[in-house]
Structures are given as C-alpha cells and as structure tokens.
Design an enzyme around this catalytic site. Sequence first.
Site, PDB file in Angstrom:
ATOM      1  N   SER A 468       0.879  -1.212   0.075  1.00 20.03           N
ATOM      2  CA  SER A 468      -0.008   0.061   0.066  1.00 20.03           C
ATOM      3  C   SER A 468       0.703   1.173  -0.057  1.00 20.03           C
ATOM      4  CB  SER A 468      -1.008  -0.102   1.432  1.00 20.03           C
ATOM      5  OG  SER A 468      -1.556   1.285   1.478  1.00 20.03           O
ATOM      6  N   ASP A 616      -6.066   0.590  -8.951  1.00 22.82           N
ATOM      7  CA  ASP A 616      -7.293   1.410  -9.176  1.00 22.82           C
ATOM      8  C   ASP A 616      -7.941   1.363 -10.383  1.00 22.82           C
ATOM      9  OD1 ASP A 616      -6.893   2.723  -6.702  1.00 22.82           O
ATOM     10  OD2 ASP A 616      -5.875   4.336  -7.430  1.00 22.82           O
TER      11      ASP A 616
HETATM   12  C1  S3P Z   1      -2.792   5.832  -3.435  1.00 20.62           C
HETATM   13  C2  S3P Z   1      -2.724   4.757  -3.115  1.00 20.62           C
HETATM   14  C3  S3P Z   1      -3.461   3.521  -3.517  1.00 20.62           C
HETATM   15  C4  S3P Z   1      -4.872   3.901  -4.296  1.00 20.62           C
HETATM   16  C5  S3P Z   1      -5.461   5.406  -4.275  1.00 20.62           C
HETATM   17  C6  S3P Z   1      -4.244   6.299  -4.027  1.00 20.62           C
HETATM   18  C7  S3P Z   1      -2.118   6.853  -3.282  1.00 20.62           C
HETATM   19  O1  S3P Z   1      -4.312   3.077  -2.185  1.00 20.62           O
HETATM   20  O2  S3P Z   1      -5.811   2.893  -4.437  1.00 20.62           O
HETATM   21  O3  S3P Z   1      -6.214   5.272  -5.025  1.00 20.62           O
HETATM   22  O4  S3P Z   1      -2.156   8.123  -3.857  1.00 20.62           O
HETATM   23  O5  S3P Z   1      -1.003   6.427  -2.251  1.00 20.62           O
HETATM   24  P1  S3P Z   1      -3.676   1.830  -1.428  1.00 20.62           P
HETATM   25  O6  S3P Z   1      -2.122   2.361  -0.958  1.00 20.62           O
HETATM   26  O7  S3P Z   1      -4.458   1.870  -0.346  1.00 20.62           O
HETATM   27  O8  S3P Z   1      -3.442   0.710  -2.338  1.00 20.62           O
END
Ligand code: S3P
Length: 736
Positions: A468, A616
Amino acid sequence: MSSEQILPSVGVLGLGMMGASLAAALTQRGYHVYGYDTHQASLLEAEQIGLIASPLSPNATELVSGDVFIIAIPVLAVANYSALIHQLLQRGVIVTDICSTKGYLATLFAGSPGSENLVLGHPIAGSERSGVVNANASLFEEQSVILTPLEDTTAAALTVVRKLWHQIGAKTAVMTVAEHDQILAATSHLPHFLAFSLVDTLAGDAQNRKIFQYAAGGFRDFTRIAASDSRMWHDIAQTNQAALLQALDGAIEGFSALRAMIAEGDSNKLMGVLTRSKVARDHFGAVLQQRSYRQYKVDSMDFIAKAGGRVVGDIRVPGDKSMSHRSIMLGALADGVTHVSGFLEGEDALATLQAFRDMGVVIEGPERGEVVIHGVGIDGLAPPPSALYVGNSGTTIRLLSGLLSGQQFSTEMSGDSSLAKRPMRRVTVPLAEMGAAISTAEDGTPPVRIAQAEKGLQGIHYELPIASAQVKSALLLAGLYAKGTTTVIEPAPTRDHTERMLRGFGYPVETNGDTISLVGGGRLTACDIDVPADISSSAFFLVAAAITPGSDLWLRHVGVNPTRIGVINILRAMGANISIKNERNVGGEPVADLHIQYAPLKGIDIPEDQVPLAIDEFPVLFVAAACAEGKTVLTGAEELRVKESDRIQVMADGLQALGVNAVATPDGMIIHGGAIGGGEVVSHDDHRIAMAFSVASLRANDDIVIRDCENVATSFPNFVELCASVGKTIEIEKHG
Ligand code: S3P
C-alpha cells in the site's frame, strides 16, 4: 376554527412588505386571512388587491381557538399590542411572529397564561423593499424558517405553525431562542449594520458623494441592504444588543488585523485572508453541510450511458490525483513558494487543499490547474479551528494521519459515509509504534483522532503487511518528524510518488530494492511541480478504445511511472494495441503520449505482480475482460474489497445485471467474455465503478442506467464532457 373549515383562519398584524407577502401567500393557498395595519391606506390596498379577505377587528374576535395570529411588525412595537396578544393566547389562538430577534418577545410572553400557544418564528427571507406594493407571494418558497418554541409551547401548536409554513413552500428548523439570536447576530444583523455604517460614513463626506455617481457592482452589492427598513433594524439593534455587540467586536478585531496587514504590506497574511474567505464564500453551502465541495449542489445524480458510440480523438485527462495530493502536502511544509500546474481540481485533492488552508497555509487557486502554495516550513502548521473534513478521500486521511502525528497540536479527521467505513488501522498501528497518539472508532474506521505525541516520534523499521502506497507514504511523512531513520519494506512495488516528490523538494530518500528510508529532522525547499495527466483516469479511455471497433485515440501528457502502468501491461497482454510515444521526464516523473487503436482482446490470467500497479484500474479492466474472447482470471486482489466500495462484489453484481458471466471470488474475479446487455447498475457512491459502467455501454446492446454517480467529481470532474468529445454520450439525470 369553525368545524367545516380544514384550514385555520389567520390574522396578520402588520402589512409591511413581509406581512403582506405572507398574507398573499396564505391567501393563495386558500387560507382565510384577516389583516391589520395602523396605516389605513396599506390596509385598504391589501384588501383591494386581494392579499387579505378582510380587516381584523380591534379585539381580533374573528379568531377562535386553533386559529393563527401572526405578528409582522417591528419587534419593539409588539409591546403596544401585548394586551391583545395575551388575550388571544388565553383564548387558544396560536400566536406566532416573523420578527428578526426572539429574546425580547420571549421575555414579554414566556410563562404568562396561554403561553403554551406561543410559537416564535423567523423566516430567513426578505428584501430591502418595503410596503404592501412590494408584497411577493413567493417570497418564502424554498426559504428556511427558524421556529423557537418556548419551554411550555405545546407540540400541537408547533405542528400547526410548521404546517402553515410548509403549505407556502418554506422549510422549517427548530432551535432555542438564544441560539437563534446568536446565529442571526452574526449572519444577518452584523452585515446589515456594516452596510448601514459604511454608507453613512461615505455619504457623510462631501468628497465621497461622487462615489454614488460612479458606484459600480462592488459598492452596490455590498450596500444593497443599507436601504432596508429603518424602524425594523433600529429595533433589532435594541433587542439583540449583547449578541450583536459580540459580533461587532469580532468584526472590528478582523478589520484592525486587516488594517495592519495593509499598513505593513504583509502580502502573505493578506493573501491568507483573501484566499480563505474566497473559498469559504464559494463553498459555504458545502462547508455548512460538511459535504464535499461540489457534491452538495445535487443530492444525487444518475448517468444514462447510451448504448454504443465512438472513441476517436486527441485528449488530455485531468491531473494525477496521487501527485496532486502530495504537491499540496509537501508544498505546505516547504520553505518558500511552490507553483503547481496541472493540479486535479477534483473533490479529493480539494479536500487536501482545504485541510491545509484550515491549518493556516496560504494557498492561491486552483485556477485552471494552477496552484500557488506559500509554504510554512516543516514546523509551521497551525492547529485547525475544528475537525478536518476530508470528504471521500482515503489518500488524504491516511497520508495526513502520518503527517499530523508529528505536529505539536491535536487534530481530528472525518469524511463522508463511504470513507467512514474504510480501514485505518493499517496506518494507525505502525504510527502508534512510532509513538503517535492516534486513535480511530472502535472498529478501526474514521474519525481519526491525533493528539500531540508525548515523547515525539521515533523512527521505525516496518515491513508492510500489504502493498500500500498510502501506508508507506503515511510512515514516510511521519518519518520527517521522527528521531532517526524510518525504513519501510514493501512486499511488492507500489506507486512511489511520495519518494520522488520528496527528492524534488530536496529531501533525501533512499530506495534500495524493496526498502525505502529517510532520516527525520530535515527541511524541504519549495519547487515547481507539473502534474501529468492521471493514468488512472486515462484508463477509462484506454479501455474504451480497446473495446470499440474503429477507435483511434491519443491521450496526451500521461504519467507513466513504472509503478502505475499495470493497466497498460495488462491490456497489452490481452492484445490491446497501445503505443507509448514521446517519453520524457517531467520534474522527476516519466510522462508520455499514449496512442491506442482497436484490436480484439482475449482473456488472460492477470499476473499477480501487476495487481498493485493497476490497483485503481480493475473496475474498468473487468469491463475489458467482459469484452474479451475467453476467460479472464484475477487473483491476489483482496485489497479491492476495501476501496471506495467493495469493488469485487459491486462490479460482479453490476456485470451480472448486464448479463455478463462474472463470478466474484474472495480475492478477485472470473469473467467469461460475451455480450453486454443494457440495464441498471448501482455505483455505491464509487467514482470508478460509475465510470467503468459508462465505458461498458460502448459495447452494450441497450442503454445502461448507473445510479449515484455524483462522486465521479472526486477524481474526474469533466468525465462526461471528455466522453462526449470522443463520441460517447452519457446523459445526466439529477435528483433532489
Ligand atoms: C494511492 C494509493 C492506492 C490507491 C489510491 C491512491 C495513493 O491506495 O488505491 O487511489 O495516492 O497513495 P493503497 O495504498 O491503499 O493501495
């Protein structure tokens, strides 16, 4: 009230503009309205033009128990009628009023015999014009009326008065007398007295008289209310003295501060006042309702995605959401002024922008993607005046959890109903290990509350249990404030915009394979940021072109960071014809133009290492799979279940509703390509679900109705317009 009548009779005392408008509205709705005014000509006129049925006799003997008597005269004059009002109350007549202050009337009548029939009220409507001639029967339509029942007011009496207002199209709210007088002092009485005073000051000076001759929009707009009824406003000042003085003191303090800023030429502070007040004025509806900026304007919005369409053109989608968030955060903490271009003016990034304004950062714009951030330095944030509201934005709440854990003040963050269900422990657990005083609701969801860390933060060595970027970024941002080194180890590569942008701001970040670390205690230096077009928004158009025979589309200036291009890799593996042209480096991020033409797709097993790189994009990739020949299998993507919606279940349900063979599995989906039918699907307030089904309609044999699409504005405000520009029609149906 006589038995054959359904509606009570109404007596209106005072046929000025407000009383006459009310009489007119009630007469129009079939009420029998009696009127009274000391000014004979007004009374006659009101009768002649049919605003009232007949004059009210001196003792109001026409009104019986259950009827309504409305006081519509300047508040201090009410004392002249107190004998009559006492009599009416005792006779069971329900007495209400439309005066602008409530405390004075409450003192006159509270606790007296019959006061259970008194329902004080105040319509928040009006005009600077006076008299019967200006009566307007629709003055109260859609307007709010505040009712302030006393302790002994009966529920029955309150109901009668509420119904009466509802009948003429107004909305009612109930509050206490004190609350009313305080709120109105600030929102109505203060601006009126400022206008009176300004006009009086300027008009009193012969030199200034010329300004009336040349008065343009600003002066006229600001002083329109100075032409309001003198007696009424005189009485308001006398009957709401304490609250009005408090409001005036606040304004005078504000003026003195503003005067000093102007005198000292303090452009930063001045810009702070100007930018904060602009956004508050533009969005006060949203701020009041604690809803995201644009969403408040419509209660709900459906898309009707027309079957078929073309995908031909040359477009640039809005700026990258992840980078837009980070540009504000790092720009705010930097020393100096950061200029951002290509900023995404979507709800989510605007929520981040507003959060930093709330913490004292002066931010100009956004104006056509341009934002200027006057950095306050790493320790320069100020405590926000209240809880930060971050709307639908998971990135804001998670990244700020890290950043705010290092501050010398407490904060709280909350968001909309979708955000309120999302898991926050993934950030709060490691942050607590760093020494943060951070907590969530019992089930680990927002609100997130952060107090000042007693012993400060300590660097951490943390192996991420999930891939993440949000968690990684939260820890790195907390790491800026921590003693020693903060190290994060990723189970798989995730978007690295935080690392790249920190380096762009001159902050050293070390990346060694899956290990990223930084040392706390440094500073950031302002820079210019050119945000490329968002590959996640481009993905809707990539898939649109990939599934539509005859398509030929250019997508310009797209961010093609290797940690984000899973969608290109997966579509290419399915047979899509995508070329990456004009690759270049813009401010530390790779950017390119993408060209895509139709080619038939085939189903594949999606490699699990691509999942974090396309996290996403799966809603729209499922649509590509539905249009491919054969079977597509996604595994290893359980994270999709905790996005803005459960994207596995919601997409499987929607695809099935359109006749597609799609089966949800715990960590992914199995889709057999085939025909797509028309029908109705629900987006569950998830922007990417709404846009994915819009794309599906290109290959559907009938229209697709998509419910609850207002959240498309969180990431892609001009989605419908851009679709139209390439030949894809989506109609919008608004409700509420
Ligand atoms: C993001 C990370 C992702 C993504 C979100 C934006 C970011 O989430 O799904 O739309 O800007 O760091 P996760 O880190 O929970 O996977």
